[in-house]
Design a protein around this motif. Structure first.
Motif, PDB file in Angstrom:
ATOM      1  N   UNK A   1     -59.929 -69.976 -13.105  1.00 35.97           N
ATOM      2  CA  UNK A   1     -58.945 -69.417 -12.179  1.00 35.97           C
ATOM      3  C   UNK A   1     -58.430 -68.078 -12.720  1.00 35.97           C
ATOM      4  N   UNK A   2     -58.170 -68.020 -14.018  1.00 39.32           N
ATOM      5  CA  UNK A   2     -57.635 -66.797 -14.619  1.00 39.32           C
ATOM      6  C   UNK A   2     -58.631 -65.652 -14.547  1.00 39.32           C
ATOM      7  N   UNK A   3     -59.876 -65.908 -14.934  1.00 43.67           N
ATOM      8  CA  UNK A   3     -60.892 -64.849 -14.947  1.00 43.67           C
ATOM      9  C   UNK A   3     -61.130 -64.336 -13.536  1.00 43.67           C
ATOM     10  N   UNK A   4     -61.241 -65.233 -12.596  1.00 47.52           N
ATOM     11  CA  UNK A   4     -61.475 -64.807 -11.209  1.00 47.52           C
ATOM     12  C   UNK A   4     -60.294 -64.002 -10.676  1.00 47.52           C
ATOM     13  N   UNK A   5     -59.083 -64.418 -11.026  1.00 46.17           N
ATOM     14  CA  UNK A   5     -57.900 -63.667 -10.591  1.00 46.17           C
ATOM     15  C   UNK A   5     -57.913 -62.261 -11.169  1.00 46.17           C
ATOM     16  N   UNK A   6     -58.175 -62.135 -12.467  1.00 39.44           N
ATOM     17  CA  UNK A   6     -58.131 -60.827 -13.125  1.00 39.44           C
ATOM     18  C   UNK A   6     -59.222 -59.916 -12.574  1.00 39.44           C
ATOM     19  N   UNK A   7     -60.410 -60.447 -12.357  1.00 37.27           N
ATOM     20  CA  UNK A   7     -61.481 -59.635 -11.775  1.00 37.27           C
ATOM     21  C   UNK A   7     -61.127 -59.199 -10.364  1.00 37.27           C
ATOM     22  N   UNK A   8     -60.461 -60.068  -9.628  1.00 33.45           N
ATOM     23  CA  UNK A   8     -60.038 -59.707  -8.284  1.00 33.45           C
ATOM     24  C   UNK A   8     -58.984 -58.616  -8.261  1.00 33.45           C
ATOM     25  N   UNK A   9     -58.229 -58.493  -9.360  1.00 36.63           N
ATOM     26  CA  UNK A   9     -57.242 -57.421  -9.458  1.00 36.63           C
ATOM     27  C   UNK A   9     -57.901 -56.073  -9.741  1.00 36.63           C
ATOM     28  N   UNK A  10     -59.152 -56.093 -10.193  1.00 33.17           N
ATOM     29  CA  UNK A  10     -59.838 -54.842 -10.479  1.00 33.17           C
ATOM     30  C   UNK A  10     -60.261 -54.640 -11.911  1.00 33.17           C
ATOM     31  N   UNK A  11     -60.274 -55.707 -12.725  1.00 33.75           N
ATOM     32  CA  UNK A  11     -60.705 -55.570 -14.112  1.00 33.75           C
ATOM     33  C   UNK A  11     -62.176 -55.169 -14.163  1.00 33.75           C
ATOM     34  N   UNK A  12     -62.512 -54.268 -15.079  1.00 35.59           N
ATOM     35  CA  UNK A  12     -63.913 -53.892 -15.268  1.00 35.59           C
ATOM     36  C   UNK A  12     -64.607 -54.804 -16.268  1.00 35.59           C
ATOM     37  N   UNK A  13     -63.827 -55.507 -17.079  1.00 35.73           N
ATOM     38  CA  UNK A  13     -64.340 -56.502 -18.017  1.00 35.73           C
ATOM     39  C   UNK A  13     -63.200 -57.458 -18.336  1.00 35.73           C
ATOM     40  N   UNK A  14     -63.519 -58.565 -18.992  1.00 41.29           N
ATOM     41  CA  UNK A  14     -62.532 -59.588 -19.320  1.00 41.29           C
ATOM     42  C   UNK A  14     -62.265 -59.560 -20.821  1.00 41.29           C
ATOM     43  N   UNK A  15     -61.015 -59.777 -21.207  1.00 39.78           N
ATOM     44  CA  UNK A  15     -60.654 -59.827 -22.630  1.00 39.78           C
ATOM     45  C   UNK A  15     -60.079 -61.199 -22.969  1.00 39.78           C
ATOM     46  N   UNK A  16     -60.726 -61.899 -23.923  1.00 35.24           N
ATOM     47  CA  UNK A  16     -60.253 -63.184 -24.426  1.00 35.24           C
ATOM     48  C   UNK A  16     -59.801 -63.043 -25.872  1.00 35.24           C
ATOM     49  N   UNK A  17     -58.842 -63.851 -26.286  1.00 36.52           N
ATOM     50  CA  UNK A  17     -58.464 -63.983 -27.689  1.00 36.52           C
ATOM     51  C   UNK A  17     -59.109 -65.257 -28.228  1.00 36.52           C
ATOM     52  N   UNK A  18     -60.000 -65.110 -29.216  1.00 40.51           N
ATOM     53  CA  UNK A  18     -60.798 -66.242 -29.712  1.00 40.51           C
ATOM     54  C   UNK A  18     -60.504 -66.543 -31.180  1.00 40.51           C
ATOM     55  N   UNK A  19     -59.509 -65.882 -31.762  1.00 42.52           N
ATOM     56  CA  UNK A  19     -59.055 -66.252 -33.108  1.00 42.52           C
ATOM     57  C   UNK A  19     -57.615 -65.824 -33.253  1.00 42.52           C
ATOM     58  N   UNK A  20     -57.037 -66.158 -34.403  1.00 41.14           N
ATOM     59  CA  UNK A  20     -55.702 -65.692 -34.696  1.00 41.14           C
ATOM     60  C   UNK A  20     -55.651 -64.182 -34.749  1.00 41.14           C
TER      61      UNK A  20
END
Length: 443
Positions: free
Chosen positions: A200-219
């Motif tokens: 849901x989050x990724x689809x929402x952000x892409x729908x806002x116009x993101x050119x790529x997605x950013x995840x935090x995968x460590x501290x």
């Protein structure tokens, strides 16, 4: 009155001048093209309609150049592509306390001032890797304010108690009715758990116009709850984000320091690893074999933040000490997919000195390698966005057909990168999208 989203014919240039988007001809320039190890001899570069139109030897003005073209005699100065910051946070420069106690309108005004700062330092493009930059990008593209091209990621997507979770300790968990913190409400961060929330989050952000997605995968260094050694998000959660981004024909970038998180991210299909300061040889080889990009930063660790809790300072020290190993391994393994970025947050004074990054990197790389990282390499990295690229065309290079973002530098940064640390004096001309924003040599 009709509305238009196109840039205006004229706009204020740096230094208070006004420049139209007419043809520009540089003569007598020594060109660094974003790919090579050296500069050319005296060269002509013609810019027209926002693109590099032609490149030729010599310093004369060809007869087919438009009669109203702006002719700039480079006088042997160095012409380079505009710089690209592949890890920017243009909206996150207020202190965390200030950001938490102001509204999004304040953040936007602050971000607009930082965008102008970026352009004045020669950055004609940034990949913003966390922050609500969607409206700022639109305003810059429409000519309402000055700034670089922005490849927006939108909010950093984090797990509960992850690098992007700044929920106050006094706030109850959302499991028992707690609320999202202001940074999430303002669209800078987003905390999710589990595959359905991730999708849901990724689809929402892409729908806002993101050119790529950013995840935090460590501290992370700036977050209190998560040491650098922990791994965040399960393989299934990361894989869901990658699949959702792939369905939109773009990619996932991941904040991650440690080998466990890097391996999990790479095996899930992410395309860029941000930081990687604590990587080990086997994990770096996995990145190389998988065609993944390394997006590291130096200045943010060298400029030790003041006023931090001792536990956070300890993490910054740990990350800084890992740089030697990271870059020595990269050189040893022949890892060439290396980008250039800053990751400066809540430190506008440090951001004003962003070009010190070029000097800091000389501990491990040659000046030509560093300039390629900040231009041609980063251009290739940003092209991973495919159809979600908001600025189709070649970036970070000077070649026919490329987008016309160029800098004329007083001095030779391939011999002495420190000339870039005095941008007011040594960035003689700044051109973005074919428009002159600064010109110390004439009109």
């Amino acid at each position: 009155m009709s509305a238009s989203n196109s840039a205006p014919e004229t706009a204020p240039a740096a230094g208070g001048t006004v420049s139209s988007r007419r043809a520009v001809l540089f003569t007598g320039a020594r060109v660094f093209d974003g790919r090579s190890d050296e500069v050319t001899g005296p060269t002509r570069v013609l810019i027209a309609d926002g693109k590099i139109a032609a490149i030729g030897d010599g310093g004369d003005v060809p007869s087919d150049v438009p009669s109203d073209a702006l002719v700039i005699d480079a006088g042997g100065r160095t012409l380079t592509p505009g710089f690209i910051d592949a890890h920017a946070h243009v909206m996150l420069q207020p202190t965390l306390a200030d950001a938490a106690n102001t509204d999004l309108a304040y953040h936007a005004l602050y971000g607009a001032s930082m965008a102008k700062l970026y352009l004045s330092r020669g950055y004609t493009t940034i990949r913003d890797t966390g922050g609500n930059t969607f409206s700022l990008k639109k305003a810059i593209d429409a000519g309402m304010t000055e700034g670089p091209r922005i490849f927006p990621s939108g909010p950093i997507i984090s797990q509960t108690s992850g690098h992007g979770d700044f929920t106050p300790a006094a706030e109850p968990s959302r499991l028992v009715g707690g609320h999202r913190d202001n940074m999430q409400m303002d669209g800078h961060l987003l905390v999710v758990d589990g595959v359905p929330e991730m999708l849901r989050a990724v689809r929402y952000v892409l729908g806002r116009g993101a050119s790529q997605i950013k995840l935090a995968v460590s501290g992370g260094c700036a977050s209190e709850r998560d040491p650098l050694d922990i791994t965040e998000f399960t393989a299934e959660e990361i894989g869901a984000a990658v699949k959702a981004a792939d369905d939109w024909n773009t990619y996932v970038a991941t904040h991650v320091y440690n080998p466990s998180g890097i391996r999990r991210a790479v095996e899930a299909g992410v395309r860029t690893i941000e930081h990687a300061n604590l990587v080990d040889p086997e994990t770096l080889r996995l990145m190389k074999d998988s065609g993944v990009w390394l997006s590291p930063q130096v200045s943010v660790y060298v400029n030790d933040p003041h006023g931090l809790d001792p536990s956070l300072k300890k993490k910054f020290t740990q990350a800084r000490e890992g740089l030697d190993t990271l870059f020595e391994l990269a050189k040893k393994t022949g890892f060439e997919r290396i980008g250039f970025g800053s990751d400066i947050i809540s430190a506008p004074d440090t951001l004003a000195k962003i070009n010190e990054e070029f000097v800091h990197r000389t501990k491990w790389f040659s000046p030509a390698e560093i300039l390629r990282q900040a231009t041609g390499n980063n251009g290739k990295m940003l092209a991973l966005a495919g159809p979600r690229n908001p600025y189709p065309g070649a970036l970070g290079v000077i070649e026919p057909g490329a987008l016309a973002d160029v800098l004329l530098i007083d001095g030779d940064p391939l011999e002495d990168p420190s000339v870039l640390t005095d941008p007011e004096r040594n960035l003689a001309v700044i051109v973005k999208d074919g428009q002159v924003f600064k010109n110390l040599l004439g009109e």
